[in-house]
Write an enzyme that holds these catalytic residues in place. Structure first.
Site, mmCIF file in Angstrom:
data_model
loop_
_atom_site.group_PDB
_atom_site.id
_atom_site.type_symbol
_atom_site.label_atom_id
_atom_site.label_comp_id
_atom_site.label_asym_id
_atom_site.label_seq_id
_atom_site.Cartn_x
_atom_site.Cartn_y
_atom_site.Cartn_z
ATOM 1 N N ARG A 91 14.806 62.778 44.769
ATOM 2 C CA ARG A 91 13.439 62.245 44.813
ATOM 3 C C ARG A 91 13.178 61.444 46.093
ATOM 4 O O ARG A 91 12.082 61.489 46.665
ATOM 5 C CB ARG A 91 13.205 61.366 43.586
ATOM 6 C CG ARG A 91 11.800 60.803 43.487
ATOM 7 C CD ARG A 91 11.587 60.177 42.121
ATOM 8 N NE ARG A 91 10.229 59.700 41.928
ATOM 9 C CZ ARG A 91 9.910 58.424 41.731
ATOM 10 N NH1 ARG A 91 10.851 57.501 41.705
ATOM 11 N NH2 ARG A 91 8.661 58.077 41.552
ATOM 12 N N HIS A 147 9.971 61.765 48.619
ATOM 13 C CA HIS A 147 9.083 60.643 48.953
ATOM 14 C C HIS A 147 9.160 60.270 50.436
ATOM 15 O O HIS A 147 8.219 59.686 50.969
ATOM 16 C CB HIS A 147 9.398 59.430 48.072
ATOM 17 C CG HIS A 147 8.891 59.565 46.668
ATOM 18 N ND1 HIS A 147 8.672 58.483 45.850
ATOM 19 C CD2 HIS A 147 8.541 60.659 45.946
ATOM 20 C CE1 HIS A 147 8.218 58.914 44.676
ATOM 21 N NE2 HIS A 147 8.136 60.226 44.705
ATOM 22 N N GLY A 158 6.238 62.854 57.331
ATOM 23 C CA GLY A 158 7.370 63.747 57.592
ATOM 24 C C GLY A 158 8.711 63.128 57.216
ATOM 25 O O GLY A 158 8.808 61.950 56.862
ATOM 26 N N ASP A 169 11.466 61.396 58.039
ATOM 27 C CA ASP A 169 11.845 60.555 59.173
ATOM 28 C C ASP A 169 12.503 59.257 58.729
ATOM 29 O O ASP A 169 12.594 58.301 59.508
ATOM 30 C CB ASP A 169 10.600 60.232 60.017
ATOM 31 C CG ASP A 169 9.550 59.465 59.211
ATOM 32 O OD1 ASP A 169 9.746 59.273 57.983
ATOM 33 O OD2 ASP A 169 8.536 59.059 59.804
ATOM 34 N N GLU A 214 7.314 51.083 52.933
ATOM 35 C CA GLU A 214 7.027 52.124 51.944
ATOM 36 C C GLU A 214 7.712 51.812 50.623
ATOM 37 O O GLU A 214 7.237 52.198 49.554
ATOM 38 C CB GLU A 214 7.461 53.498 52.489
ATOM 39 C CG GLU A 214 6.600 53.923 53.660
ATOM 40 C CD GLU A 214 7.002 55.253 54.279
ATOM 41 O OE1 GLU A 214 7.600 56.107 53.592
ATOM 42 O OE2 GLU A 214 6.720 55.434 55.485
ATOM 43 N N ASN A 260 6.876 53.780 44.739
ATOM 44 C CA ASN A 260 8.294 53.556 45.054
ATOM 45 C C ASN A 260 8.848 52.265 44.463
ATOM 46 O O ASN A 260 10.034 52.181 44.131
ATOM 47 C CB ASN A 260 8.489 53.520 46.582
ATOM 48 C CG ASN A 260 8.258 54.873 47.230
ATOM 49 O OD1 ASN A 260 8.462 55.919 46.597
ATOM 50 N ND2 ASN A 260 7.813 54.862 48.481
ATOM 51 N N HIS A 285 12.208 68.058 38.236
ATOM 52 C CA HIS A 285 12.098 67.273 37.001
ATOM 53 C C HIS A 285 12.913 67.897 35.870
ATOM 54 O O HIS A 285 12.615 67.692 34.704
ATOM 55 C CB HIS A 285 10.629 67.109 36.597
ATOM 56 C CG HIS A 285 9.847 66.224 37.521
ATOM 57 N ND1 HIS A 285 8.488 66.059 37.451
ATOM 58 C CD2 HIS A 285 10.257 65.428 38.552
ATOM 59 C CE1 HIS A 285 8.078 65.206 38.391
ATOM 60 N NE2 HIS A 285 9.137 64.825 39.086
#
Ligand code: HEM
Ligand SMILES: *[C@@H]1O[C@H](CO)[C@@H](O)[C@H](O)[C@H]1NC(C)=O
Ligand SMILES: *[C@@H]1O[C@H](CO)[C@@H](O)[C@H](O)[C@H]1NC(C)=O
Ligand SMILES: *[C@@H]1O[C@H](CO)[C@@H](O)[C@H](O)[C@H]1NC(C)=O
Ligand SMILES: *[C@@H]1O[C@H](CO)[C@@H](O)[C@H](O)[C@H]1NC(C)=O
Ligand SMILES: *[C@@H]1O[C@H](CO)[C@@H](O)[C@H](O)[C@H]1NC(C)=O
Ligand SMILES: *[C@@H]1O[C@H](CO)[C@@H](O)[C@H](O)[C@H]1NC(C)=O
Ligand SMILES: *[C@@H]1O[C@H](CO)[C@@H](O)[C@H](O)[C@H]1NC(C)=O
Length: 329
Positions: free
Chosen positions: A61, A65, A71, A73, A88, A94, A193
């Site tokens: 996951r 995310h 992108g 990165d 983030e 998150n 999932h």
């Protein structure tokens, strides 16, 4: 004599060979500079799975995310501090939700010992995702490498671009197509999932009074509904965990799709792949439910497609020394 069409073609080919195109990842990027990178990552993930059977799902996951926001990165790994004023990690999808960051940090330390300053955090996340899937019974694939790490994070992007489990299939489809992933990619990648957990608060809107109807979500299996209502009572703790796949919670298989066929998708957005009347996703779900090989092959291809979302390459970004921080900060 070269014709007017052949000469430009030869010049083009010569230039292409002399200057390998920037922005292209490949599987052998570290073969001279860090030849053991694959086994170092795989061993670390295997070790982590022994003490935490969920962590494979969490690592997969994390890659999703990361990739869907600016992108692949490693922007998701940056802590708040210095120039990173809004991480983030602290974005709604998150916060209190992403896991496996300690595993990424351990891998980074091992790699700094064996090949200092060489392997990007973004590539570590991509490799850890592949190891997680293959070690959990799923397909393996050659991870394309050569990504570099961002100097910035995009919290607003994480809030807006990561799909929410309360959206319509049309909204989710748009979010995927905005990063170049088509409907087949969406269905295949949703098969992630098949392992891992979700907190009650991400699906409890389906259990008692769906969309103000006074009744549960009609697309939810009534036997499964009773189990979920028990695990996630009204006014209960929304952080209680529930397995995505009740029968093989930590195995990567095609049960996600066979569960959808008996109305046992956990999230609203899971079941929508099958229950949205007239949708092109329906036949894909049926195919993957009936043919695990077809699912595994497509999942591997779709992971490569996802891993190719806007990587930083060449001299863009940097190779972080600590995945949590921009170098020198
Ligand atoms: C299609 C839209 C998607 C939506 C709406 C969605 C939503 C969610 C939500 C709400 C959770 C539970 C989070 C929590 O309890 O805190 C979750 C977990 C998870 N998601 Fe997704 N997801 C989507 C696509 C994906 C994709 C493309 C992947 C990977 C390829 C993925 C992999 C996972 C995994 C493995 C977990 C379990 C993580 C764990 O147990 O730590 N998801 N997702
Ligand atoms: C992989 O990509 C790197 C950087 O673009 C390049 O130097 C290398 O030659 C490529 N390897 C192959 C096999 O294409
Ligand atoms: C369900 O939700 C709607 C709208 O929020 C509300 O008007 C209604 O009273 C609720 N029904 C039940 C049975 O709780
Ligand atoms: C809810 O559950 C979480 C995780 O199990 C726990 O950390 C938290 O303390 C609980 N909250 C309440 C109010 O019981
Ligand atoms: C509900 O799930 C059970 C298995 O738990 C299955 O036998 C049944 O066919 C499902 N019902 C529907 C309507 O999908
Ligand atoms: C989809 O079609 C089925 C029967 O064909 C119907 O029962 C159901 O209400 C429809 N669902 C929606 C969301 O329109
Ligand atoms: C399952 O899918 C694979 C890969 O697409 C295909 O080669 C195979 O023929 C399919 N099997 C069946 C029984 O349809
Ligand atoms: C922080 O941002 C400033 C202004 O853009 C820049 O000059 C500086 O190099 C950045 N610091 C780091 C550690 O990236």
């Amino acid at each position: 004599m070269f014709s007017t069409t052949v000469l430009p073609a030869i010049i083009f080919l010569t230039l292409t060979l002399l200057y390998p195109s920037n922005g292209q990842l490949n599987a052998t990027f570290y073969s001279n500079t860090c030849p053991n990178v694959l086994s170092i990552v795989k061993n670390a993930v295997q070790q982590a799975l022994q003490s935490d059977s969920r962590v494979g799902a969490s690592l997969l996951r994390l890659h999703f995310h990361d990739c869907i926001v600016n992108g692949c990165d490693a922007s998701i790994l940056l802590d708040q501090g210095g120039n990173i004023t809004q991480s983030e990690k602290d974005a709604a999808p998150n916060s209190n939700s992403i896991r496996g960051l300690d595993v990424i940090d351990n891998i980074k330390s091992s790699l700094e010992s064996s090949c200092s300053g060489v392997v990007s955090c973004a590539d570590i996340v991509a490799l850890a995702a592949e190891s997680s899937v293959s070690l959990s019974g799923g397909p393996s694939w050659n991870v394309l490498l050569g990504r570099r790490d961002s100097l910035t994070a995009n919290q607003a992007g994480a809030n807006n671009l990561i799909p929410s489990p309360f959206e319509s299939l049309a909204q989710i489809t748009t979010k995927f197509s905005n990063v170049g992933l088509d409907t087949t990619d969406l269905v295949a990648l949703s098969g992630a999932h098949t392992f891992g957990r979700a907190r009650c608060q991400l699906f409890s809107q389906r259990l008692f009074n769906f969309s103000g109807s006074g009744s549960p979500d009609p697309t939810l299996n009534s036997t499964y509904l009773a189990t979920l209502q028990q695990n996630c009572p009204q006014n209960g703790n929304g952080s209680t965990l529930n397995n995505f796949d009740p029968s093989t919670p930590d195995t990567f298989d095609n049960n996600y799709f066979s569960n959808l066929l008996i109305n046992m998708g956990l999230l609203q957005t899971d079941q929508e792949l099958l229950s949205t009347n007239g949708s092109s996703t329906i036949s894909i779900v049926n195919n993957f439910a009936n043919n695990q090989t077809a699912f595994f092959n497509q999942f591997a291809q779709s992971m490569i497609n996802m891993g190719n979302i806007s990587p930083l390459t060449g001299n863009q970004g940097e190779i972080r020394i600590d995945c949590k921080k921009v170098n020198g900060s």
